[in-house]
Motif scaffolding. Structure first.
Motif, PDB file in Angstrom:
ATOM      1  N   UNK A  66       0.837  -1.207   0.000  1.00 34.46           N
ATOM      2  CA  UNK A  66       0.000   0.000   0.000  1.00 34.46           C
ATOM      3  C   UNK A  66       0.869   1.253   0.000  1.00 34.46           C
ATOM      4  N   UNK A  67       1.843   1.323   0.912  1.00 38.57           N
ATOM      5  CA  UNK A  67       2.672   2.525   1.005  1.00 38.57           C
ATOM      6  C   UNK A  67       3.457   2.769  -0.279  1.00 38.57           C
ATOM      7  N   UNK A  68       4.119   1.755  -0.790  1.00 33.15           N
ATOM      8  CA  UNK A  68       4.958   1.903  -1.975  1.00 33.15           C
ATOM      9  C   UNK A  68       4.123   2.182  -3.220  1.00 33.15           C
ATOM     10  N   UNK A  69       3.011   1.490  -3.366  1.00 31.52           N
ATOM     11  CA  UNK A  69       2.193   1.644  -4.569  1.00 31.52           C
ATOM     12  C   UNK A  69       1.482   2.991  -4.589  1.00 31.52           C
ATOM     13  N   UNK A  70       0.924   3.401  -3.467  1.00 24.32           N
ATOM     14  CA  UNK A  70       0.263   4.719  -3.410  1.00 24.32           C
ATOM     15  C   UNK A  70       1.267   5.828  -3.706  1.00 24.32           C
ATOM     16  N   UNK A  71       2.451   5.738  -3.094  1.00 26.84           N
ATOM     17  CA  UNK A  71       3.470   6.767  -3.328  1.00 26.84           C
ATOM     18  C   UNK A  71       3.928   6.763  -4.785  1.00 26.84           C
TER      19      UNK A  71
ATOM     20  N   UNK B 162       5.370  -3.551  -8.319  1.00 26.02           N
ATOM     21  CA  UNK B 162       4.862  -3.928  -6.992  1.00 26.02           C
ATOM     22  C   UNK B 162       3.792  -5.013  -7.093  1.00 26.02           C
ATOM     23  N   UNK B 163       2.906  -4.886  -8.067  1.00 32.89           N
ATOM     24  CA  UNK B 163       1.852  -5.890  -8.249  1.00 32.89           C
ATOM     25  C   UNK B 163       2.475  -7.253  -8.565  1.00 32.89           C
ATOM     26  N   UNK B 164       3.486  -7.258  -9.410  1.00 31.62           N
ATOM     27  CA  UNK B 164       4.152  -8.518  -9.761  1.00 31.62           C
ATOM     28  C   UNK B 164       4.784  -9.139  -8.517  1.00 31.62           C
ATOM     29  N   UNK B 165       5.554  -8.351  -7.762  1.00 37.71           N
ATOM     30  CA  UNK B 165       6.218  -8.869  -6.562  1.00 37.71           C
ATOM     31  C   UNK B 165       5.182  -9.324  -5.540  1.00 37.71           C
ATOM     32  N   UNK B 166       4.167  -8.523  -5.297  1.00 36.45           N
ATOM     33  CA  UNK B 166       3.139  -8.872  -4.314  1.00 36.45           C
ATOM     34  C   UNK B 166       2.420 -10.164  -4.696  1.00 36.45           C
ATOM     35  N   UNK B 167       2.233 -10.381  -5.979  1.00 30.51           N
ATOM     36  CA  UNK B 167       1.553 -11.592  -6.443  1.00 30.51           C
ATOM     37  C   UNK B 167       2.331 -12.846  -6.048  1.00 30.51           C
ATOM     38  N   UNK B 168       3.658 -12.771  -6.103  1.00 32.22           N
ATOM     39  CA  UNK B 168       4.475 -13.928  -5.713  1.00 32.22           C
ATOM     40  C   UNK B 168       4.254 -14.313  -4.253  1.00 32.22           C
ATOM     41  N   UNK B 169       3.907 -13.346  -3.416  1.00 34.61           N
ATOM     42  CA  UNK B 169       3.615 -13.631  -2.011  1.00 34.61           C
ATOM     43  C   UNK B 169       2.127 -13.898  -1.789  1.00 34.61           C
ATOM     44  N   UNK B 170       1.278 -13.226  -2.540  1.00 28.85           N
ATOM     45  CA  UNK B 170      -0.168 -13.351  -2.342  1.00 28.85           C
ATOM     46  C   UNK B 170      -0.679 -14.737  -2.730  1.00 28.85           C
TER      47      UNK B 170
END
Length: 146
Positions: A105-110, A123-131
């Protein structure tokens, strides 16, 4: 930990190692980091150098600090994945999910606010690997919640 959850634990370990490797690369290979972010944010590997001689050393410092923080975060994620998450503890699942969400949230909003949407896509790509493993294990971890 249920048998199927082991696969997802290893997935999380690999994802965290990927974050650590990228962070370490920003520290030990600053030129590579500038080229990657130059390409990502300015569509040119030399985009950061084009900002000028006084800006390049500062951006190199920021990338190095960012890389060091990424290594620290990844090491924490590794310990959680091997420890509490690996034991099937709800707080292990939650620690990874909350940490990931706070960063995302912080990184993507900024990134969006400052007009650097390609970083938000990364960020979406990296987050997907964890999500993916978090979503796959949610029910089994929640059912064992203490």
């Amino acid at each position: 930990m249920q048998r199927g959850d082991r696969f997802w634990r290893y997935w999380l370990i690999v994802a965290a190692l990927g974050v650590a490797a990228f962070g370490a690369a920003l520290v030990v290979a600053p030129t590579l980091g500038r080229r990657i972010f130059g390409l990502l944010l300015f569509s040119s590997p030399s985009g950061i150098e084009a900002l000028g001689v006084s800006a390049t050393p500062y951006i190199t410092l920021v990338h190095g600090v960012l890389g060091a923080v990424m290594v620290g975060w990844a090491v924490t994620l590794l310990f959680i994945a091997v420890g509490p998450f690996g034991r099937g503890a709800w707080d292990g699942w939650l620690a990874i999910a909350v940490s990931l969400s706070a960063w995302f949230v912080a990184d993507t909003v900024f990134s969006l606010w400052t007009g650097f949407w390609p970083n938000a896509v990364l960020n979406v790509v990296v987050a997907t690997f964890f999500a993916i493993p978090l979503a796959a294990t949610y029910r089994s971890f929640r059912s064992r919640r203490t």
